[in-house]
Design a protein around this motif. Structure first.
Motif, PDB file in Angstrom:
ATOM      1  N   ARG A  27      -4.052 -11.387  -7.264  1.00  0.00           N
ATOM      2  CA  ARG A  27      -4.198 -10.168  -6.471  1.00  0.00           C
ATOM      3  C   ARG A  27      -2.978  -9.274  -6.628  1.00  0.00           C
ATOM      4  NH1 ARG A  27      -6.712  -9.165  -0.464  1.00  0.00           N
ATOM      5  NH2 ARG A  27      -4.892  -7.910   0.063  1.00  0.00           N
ATOM      6  N   TRP A  38      -7.145 -10.354   9.019  1.00  0.00           N
ATOM      7  CA  TRP A  38      -6.390  -9.254   8.417  1.00  0.00           C
ATOM      8  C   TRP A  38      -5.002  -9.739   8.059  1.00  0.00           C
ATOM      9  CZ3 TRP A  38      -6.837  -4.072  11.586  1.00  0.00           C
ATOM     10  CH2 TRP A  38      -8.149  -3.588  11.495  1.00  0.00           C
ATOM     11  N   GLN A  57       2.160  -1.129  10.237  1.00  0.00           N
ATOM     12  CA  GLN A  57       0.854  -0.650   9.780  1.00  0.00           C
ATOM     13  C   GLN A  57      -0.139  -0.650  10.943  1.00  0.00           C
ATOM     14  OE1 GLN A  57       0.281  -3.608   6.738  1.00  0.00           O
ATOM     15  NE2 GLN A  57       0.853  -2.194   5.092  1.00  0.00           N
ATOM     16  N   TRP A  72       3.177   4.107   5.461  1.00  0.00           N
ATOM     17  CA  TRP A  72       1.761   3.748   5.489  1.00  0.00           C
ATOM     18  C   TRP A  72       0.930   4.950   5.940  1.00  0.00           C
ATOM     19  CZ3 TRP A  72      -2.199   3.712   9.046  1.00  0.00           C
ATOM     20  CH2 TRP A  72      -3.394   3.150   8.567  1.00  0.00           C
ATOM     21  N   SER A  83      -2.487   7.501   4.291  1.00  0.00           N
ATOM     22  CA  SER A  83      -3.664   7.212   5.115  1.00  0.00           C
ATOM     23  C   SER A  83      -4.140   8.456   5.856  1.00  0.00           C
ATOM     24  CB  SER A  83      -3.346   6.100   6.114  1.00  0.00           C
ATOM     25  OG  SER A  83      -2.875   4.962   5.439  1.00  0.00           O
ATOM     26  N   THR A  89      -9.822  -1.553   4.924  1.00  0.00           N
ATOM     27  CA  THR A  89     -10.096  -2.423   3.777  1.00  0.00           C
ATOM     28  C   THR A  89      -8.822  -3.026   3.209  1.00  0.00           C
ATOM     29  OG1 THR A  89     -10.230  -0.393   2.519  1.00  0.00           O
ATOM     30  CG2 THR A  89     -12.310  -1.496   3.003  1.00  0.00           C
ATOM     31  N   GLU A  90      -7.722  -2.284   3.258  1.00  0.00           N
ATOM     32  CA  GLU A  90      -6.502  -2.854   2.680  1.00  0.00           C
ATOM     33  C   GLU A  90      -5.946  -4.028   3.489  1.00  0.00           C
ATOM     34  OE1 GLU A  90      -2.608  -0.768   3.067  1.00  0.00           O
ATOM     35  OE2 GLU A  90      -3.848   0.919   3.726  1.00  0.00           O
TER      36      GLU A  90
END
Ligand code: TPP
Ligand code: SF4
Ligand code: MG
Lengths: 576, 278, 201
Positions: A162, A204, A210, A238, A242, B274-275
């Motif tokens: 990843r 998550w 974040q 972040w 976004s 999603t991240e």
């Protein structure tokens, strides 16, 4: 921690080394691998003052249940080299049950670590890596650590893949190094394998910064102006891309005076707005926060607290901006102060703060801290809550429009520029209902009452605090201490102590009635916080009529709170 | 939020509120106020689509005297608030206004960066070379030998040159106006608003109470003898040698304004998750 | 605290002499045919000028109200009314159904509308005499503006009306001079205030 025979429920490991060793990259991969394997986890970090090339440590806790705190001891410390790693000794407590792995190429482990009595098992990380073309010692260490705590190879491979998306030679070399490291783990043998992972749920991987940023966007924030400062910068980093994706924007301001005034301007224009900073920046923002109170402009300020005063220890945590956030403003300036009490809660509380700020047309300060902000956590997917900013807007051409009308709730409809027939001037000067400047005693009193009334006009519900347990003893805490306190308290319960844990989320406005009910029947309370002077203790004494006996347990930063010392303290106190 | 349609035929009077100024009779700020109202009428904007943002000072009292949306913030921060507002609401016409103390002293840093950032707004400074509101202390533009209670022998400090600094910092339009010519000032303000990017209009606006000698400014001002230039080097030379009383557009550049996209989402909020999802 | 009455300002009440009451001056009838474009343009400008002068005096009156100088406020209001009447006369004479929209008409580049009084000359302690001096200056400027037109290259009908207007303004100059006689000249030190200025923000 040891579930008999079936492995550990929690294991703490640290990976240290000098700049260039790649300990952070390997640490992040290890956390991801643990997450892939179905575990929860928390990673914090520490580094020397050098911009590049300094020593660094990735500190992880991997567990079968969510973790909101660091543990008492590290079971495993792996060092790629020992260059100045000894500086982290206070942050990396070991004991006789710990394992130290060092590369003999870099000499013996420092005495501060060895004197814990921990077992030392040398592994030639560098040589092993050298034998693999393109192999790196940090990848060998990753495989080693994965092996020591019993992560399946598939999980490690997934994490490496990843992060090395490019694939090709680098990927193959890294995987070979990981496998070589895992083989070393088998060779040295150890008993730090984790118990089987719990059933998979939606999870998550997120940092507190974040989470706070995302909470703000969920709450409706679309404009951010800010000036970089550790440890708030990552929140901004972040948010910048976004916000763009959701139709907002971030402006890098020339200083904090600018950022706070920019967000006041933007929010006056009808766009929910936020800034994020740390203590030094919050100090600069205080005057304009008062303007937000007086002119009734909603804004959110996230203070990711660090060790103060002044520049203090910029990369470390502390809970000592409470006084500033609560009482920093001149004049009587009622406003909101909220504090998340876990990494996940950074999302919920920032979203709630945005909602409250918008609803009540008032500035909200969110007190996060370095521990939360820079911690990466594997956690249960936070539930989606419906808090969304909803500002009461005035209709066009409203008859006899008064921006600061003395309504029953204290909240008055706000005219948004562009709306015809109801223009007004937002003013930090004391004003009459229309907004026109006034120095009349009657207007001052009426507006003071209005602004105070607003905050008392709504029911903050159950979110004001987290209350657990019952009994005549209570432990009261807030913010990032909560995780360690909860863990300590659950140990104390196994020692036969009953009591309540109260973690306050809504600090201003204070909720005396709710607190009274939460503590009804409590005779003694232990107040736990991370400040030298006892700011939270004084806050409790000042804002509430507590009829129980209060004892303070406090420690300043920079080290995060650990459960064992709190546990010991609770035992001593409860038996006193 | 699209730009509002032009509103023709509005009278300047429509932009004047019923709040009565507290300024001293004779103060230059009165005429700046009427110049602003005239300029807005000429620009064919409606009051609700204009925001007047200010700091603190006599001059900074101006927003409430208009029928526009007003923001009377804290001392020195008008440009920051105006920047946030304009970036968040690009459809509005934004005027930042205030005094020399507000803009060049306590707010000096924002002045530099507002010029540099080049957001499409207009900054009007009513320069009276004094702190009027706090009873006559020297400001950055005060002459070195002007004595006052706080500086009994004068400051002995060289004056700040706002126009040169604006140019060096990247302002896209620079003009000097005088309150003794309300119509000329109105015209300059209208040009400044029409010009894209950050426009700076320095208005000589006498403080008749603390600097009564400034009443003579009206005899000293004169139209700039040369046409505006878009050549920054030439403008710099002119400004460095100018006598401080040249009235007119002194520089008009072509820098691209800073205007981040607002209000056009490409993704749903939930997509940001999603991240984080494992 | 005993409520002490504020000492009345010593200046006389500014009641204008009767003669200054404004009559709409009868001018030669406008041209039988539709007015030429130049003539109409000129009248738009004249109208704007009167209007500007009226607005200016109104502002002055408001400033004096705010600064507790009612005598001078009343006087400025009177002057505003006079200018307003002039403006209305023009509308009537031109047969406009509504006053012309002010496009750029107010833009006397780098100068003021000639009849507008200079705003920088106000003072909160000023006396009616000084207010009238201010007005006198404005009327004089108006005279020279209109008489200047008569020497310009303007079409004859414009020159003719300009000449009439100049005469009218000259009459105002004379009236204000008369009016001035009714008020004492301020004594030295008229602008002295024993108290220092206030500060607020
Ligand atoms: C933070 C802060 N410091 C000081 C003041 C006091 N103060 C009010 S206005 C002013 C100076 C105003 O000067 P200027 O901007 O030139 O405006 P002017 O009154 O001359 O129009 C000062 C120092 C304040 N309001 N806030
Ligand atoms: S003190 Fe000076 S700047 Fe302030 S209102 Fe009076 S004349 Fe104007
Ligand atoms: Mg000034």
């Amino acid at each position: 921690m040891t579930g008999e025979g079936k492995g550990l429920d929690s294991v703490s490991i640290a990976l240290a080394g000098s700049g260039g060793a790649g300990v952070m990259t390997a640490g992040n991969m290890l956390l991801e691998a643990a997450a892939q394997a179905g575990y929860y986890g928390l990673m914090t970090r520490s580094s020397g003052p050098q911009i590049r090339g300094g020593e660094a440590a990735a500190m992880l806790r991997v567990a079968t249940t969510p973790c909101d705190s660091v543990d008492d001891r590290y079971q495993v410390l792996v060092a790629i080299d020992w260059g100045n790693v000894a500086r982290f000794a206070a942050e990396l407590p070991l004991d006789a049950a710990s394992l130290i792995v060092g590369d003999p190429a870099h000499g013996e482990p420092p005495e501060v670590f060895l004197k814990s009595g921990a077992r030392h098992a040398p592994v030639t990380l560098k040589d092993i890596a050298k034998k693999i073309t393109g192999g790196w010692p940090n990848m060998v260490a990753l495989g080693l650590l994965g092996g020591i705590i019993g992560l399946p190879y598939a999980a490690l491979r997934a994490a490496v893949e990843r992060s090395l998306k490019k694939g090709g030679g680098a990927l193959a070399a890294s995987l070979a190094a990981v496998q070589a490291g895992a083989a070393e783990a088998a060779r040295i043998g150890s008993s730090y394998a984790l118990a089987p992972a719990p059933a998979r749920t939606a999870r998550w991987l997120i940092t507190g910064n974040q989470a706070a940023g995302y909470g703000a966007i969920r709450g409706g924030v679309r404009f951010v102006a800010a000036y970089p400062i550790t440890p708030a910068t990552e929140l901004l980093e972040w948010m910048a891309p976004s916000l763009e994706r959701v139709g907002g924007t971030l402006v890098q301001a020339e200083d904090e005076l600018a950022s706070i005034n920019m967000i006041l301007g933007a929010s006056y224009g009808g766009v929910p707005s936020l800034t994020a900073t740390s203590g030094p920046g919050l100090s600069l923002m205080i005057e304009a926060l008062g303007l937000g109170v007086a002119a009734e402009i909603p804004i959110v300020v996230v203070d990711v607290m660090r060790t103060g005063p002044s520049t203090g220890i910029a990369t470390k945590t502390e809970q000592a901006d409470l006084n500033l956030a609560m009482y920093g403003m001149h004049g009587d300036a009622p406003h909101l102060v909220l504090a998340p009490n876990s990494v996940a809660d950074c999302l919920r509380t920032t979203q709630w703060a945005t909602h409250l700020a918008e609803t009540l047309q008032v500035p909200a300060i969110v007190l996060s801290d370095q521990f939360f902000g820079q911690a990466r956590a594997v956690l249960e997917r936070p539930e989606t809550v419906a808090f969304a900013g909803e500002r009461l807007r005035a209709a066009p051409n409203a008859a006899d429009y008064k921006r600061y009308a003395l309504t029953e709730s204290g909240v008055s409809p706000m005219a948004i520029p562009g709306t015809a027939g109801i223009t007004y001037t937002a003013d930090g000067l004391e004003h009459a209902e229309r907004g026109t400047p006034s120095s009349l005693a009657s207007d001052h009193l009426a507006q003071l009452e209005k602004r105070a009334r607003k905050l008392a006009s709504i029911d903050y519900g159950e979110d004001w605090a987290d209350l657990e347990g019952e009994g005549e003893l209570a432990v009261i805490t807030w913010g990032s201490c909560t995780g360690a306190v909860r863990e300590a308290f659950s140990r104390a319960r196994s020692d036969g102590i009953t009591g309540r844990l109260l973690s306050l989320r809504l600090l201003s406005p204070a909720q005396p009635e709710k607190l009274r009910r939460a503590l009804a029947g409590v005779t003694r309370a232990l107040v736990i916080e991370q400040s030298f002077g006892g700011q939270f203790l004084r806050y409790l004494r000042g804002e509430y009529d507590l009829d129980c006996e209060l004892t303070s347990f406090r420690k300043p930063g920079p080290l995060p709170a650990r459960p064992d010392e709190i546990h010991r303290r609770i035992l001593d106190w409860s038996r006193a | 939020m699209n730009a509002p349609a032009p509103a023709a035929g509005l009278k300047p009077q429509l932009f004047k509120s019923d709040v009565k100024p507290v300024w001293c009779p004779g103060c230059g700020d009165y005429t700046v106020l009427s110049s602003v109202t005239k300029a807005l009428a000429a620009l064919e904007v409606r009051p609700e689509n204009v925001a007047v943002v200010s700091g603190i000072g006599c001059s900074s009292r101006i927003p409430a005297y208009t029928t526009c949306y007003g923001f009377h913030g804290v001392h020195g921060r008008a440009l920051a608030a105006a920047t946030g507002l304009k970036v968040a609401r690009p459809d509005l016409t934004v005027l930042a206004m205030g005094g020399d103390g507000d803009g060049y002293s306590i707010g000096g840093n924002h002045f530099l960066h507002a010029c540099r950032r080049n957001v499409d707004l207009t900054y009007i400074v009513m320069d009276n070379r004094v702190y009027g509101m706090t009873k006559g202390q020297p400001s950055p533009t005060t002459e070195p030998d002007w004595d006052s209670k706080l500086a009994p022998h004068g400051t002995g400090l060289r004056e700040f040159h706002p126009l040169v600094i604006a140019l060096a910092s990247g302002a896209n339009f620079i003009a000097r106006a005088t309150s003794s010519d309300p119509n000329g000032t109105a015209d300059l303000i209208a040009q400044a608003v029409r010009h894209p990017g950050f426009s700076f209009v320095e208005v000589l606006s006498p403080c008749v109470t603390f600097r009564p000698e400034q009443r003579n400014w009206k005899e000293m001002v004169h139209p700039a003898p040369v046409a505006p230039t878009d050549d920054a080097a030439r403008a710099a030379r002119r400004l460095m040698t100018d006598d401080g009383f040249n009235i007119g557009v002194l520089y008009a550049g072509h820098r691209k304004p800073y205007r981040p996209e607002m209000g056009r989402p490409a993704a749903e909020v939930a997509e940001l998750e999603t991240e984080f999802i494992l | 605290m005993t409520a002490k009455k504020k000492p009345a300002r010593k200046t006389k009440r500014a009641t204008p002499a009767r003669k200054t009451a404004v009559r709409a001056v009868k001018r030669a009838a406008k041209p039988a045919r539709a007015p030429s474009a130049a003539y109409a343009d000129f009248m738009v400008q004249a109208y704007a000028m009167e209007n500007d002068a009226r607005d200016r005096y109104t502002e002055f009156a408001e400033q004096m109200d705010m600064h507790n100088n009612p005598d001078v406020a009343r006087l400025f209001r009177k002057l505003a009314r006079i200018e307003g009447l002039h403006a209305e006369t023009i509308v009537r004479e031109m047969g406009w159904s509504k006053p012309p929209a002010r496009t750029e008409a107010w833009m006397w580049r780098h100068s003021e509308a000639p009849e507008s009084a200079a705003p920088g000359d106000l003072h909160y302690l000023m006396q009616p005499y000084q207010a009238l001096e201010l007005a006198l200056e404005s009327e004089r400027r108006a005279v020279s503006f209109f008489s200047g037109m008569t020497h310009s290259t303007a079409p004859v009908e414009v020159k003719r009306i300009a000449r009439e207007m100049a005469a009218e303004e000259r009459e105002h100059v004379r009236l204000i001079r008369e009016w001035l006689k009714k008020f004492p000249k301020p004594e030295r030190g008229w602008d002295q205030d024993p108290d220092p200025p206030q500060q607020s923000d």
